[in-house]
Design a protein around this motif. Sequence first.
Motif, PDB file in Angstrom:
ATOM      1  N   GLU A 117       0.839  -1.476   0.095  1.00  0.00           N
ATOM      2  CA  GLU A 117      -0.254  -0.013   0.050  1.00  0.00           C
ATOM      3  C   GLU A 117       0.567   1.358  -0.165  1.00  0.00           C
ATOM      4  OE1 GLU A 117      -3.695  -0.825   2.617  1.00  0.00           O
ATOM      5  OE2 GLU A 117      -2.511  -1.822   3.627  1.00  0.00           O
ATOM      6  N   GLN A 120       2.279   1.846  -2.867  1.00  0.00           N
ATOM      7  CA  GLN A 120       1.139   2.178  -4.528  1.00  0.00           C
ATOM      8  C   GLN A 120       0.947   3.990  -4.276  1.00  0.00           C
ATOM      9  OE1 GLN A 120      -1.241   0.361  -6.827  1.00  0.00           O
ATOM     10  NE2 GLN A 120      -0.385   2.909  -7.593  1.00  0.00           N
ATOM     11  N   ASP A 157      -4.811  -3.114  -6.989  1.00  0.00           N
ATOM     12  CA  ASP A 157      -5.555  -1.991  -7.890  1.00  0.00           C
ATOM     13  C   ASP A 157      -6.356  -2.339  -8.744  1.00  0.00           C
ATOM     14  OD1 ASP A 157      -5.810  -1.574  -4.928  1.00  0.00           O
ATOM     15  OD2 ASP A 157      -5.280   0.143  -5.230  1.00  0.00           O
ATOM     16  N   GLY A 184      -8.055  -6.145  -4.009  1.00  0.00           N
ATOM     17  CA  GLY A 184      -7.139  -4.359  -3.667  1.00  0.00           C
ATOM     18  C   GLY A 184      -5.441  -5.463  -3.187  1.00  0.00           C
TER      19      GLY A 184
END
Length: 218
Positions: A117, A120, A157, A184
Amino acid sequence: MRIGIIGTGTVGQTLGTKLVALGHEVTLGSRSKGNAAAADWAERSGPLAHPGTFAEAAAFGDLVVNATSGTVALAAVELAGAENLAGKTLLDVSNPLVFSPTGEVTLDPVNDDSVGERLQRALPDTKVVKALNTVNCEVMVDPGRVPGAHQLFVAGDDADGKARVVALLTEFGWPAADILDLGGIDAARSLEMLMPFWLRLMRHYGHADFNYSIRTAR
């Protein structure tokens, strides 16, 4: 395909060697120019293998792999350059393992965030896909080391990014039916949290040639 690998450790070199054997052209990137590990790997691996910096590997690859430690992954991709990764798929195989002086293992980040995460968020124009972090690097590129059916997981995602990663994993020998899409990039949290358990299993078995086999009634 042209593939860039960020990281020159055992994982990066193992992945690079397999990719070259499959006919891909690979640049293995290190933090600084003239890294001995990258140069030695390229010399051993033949004309499809090149040494480079993080930035050169990121610019070179149509697909890029983050094979650094999860605790330094953000710094590594910053050196690689967001502009060199824009529009590309970044396969993140890292785990944020933190080892205490007494050998205890914790994760940073953990529970409410993950390396996947964070990458990203830092790279909004990049398709970050988490995969391969739940197996040893030898099993990553040779799933037949573990007998029977066993699973890999992907999270990200972007559907196209995940499809590119799944296609690459099937080249490694993973059956598409055994690659489970967990949704995701937030699913990277649970994948990274498997690693302390994985380390316990490795101590139990005394080797790393094992994996998870998921059974379902439906």
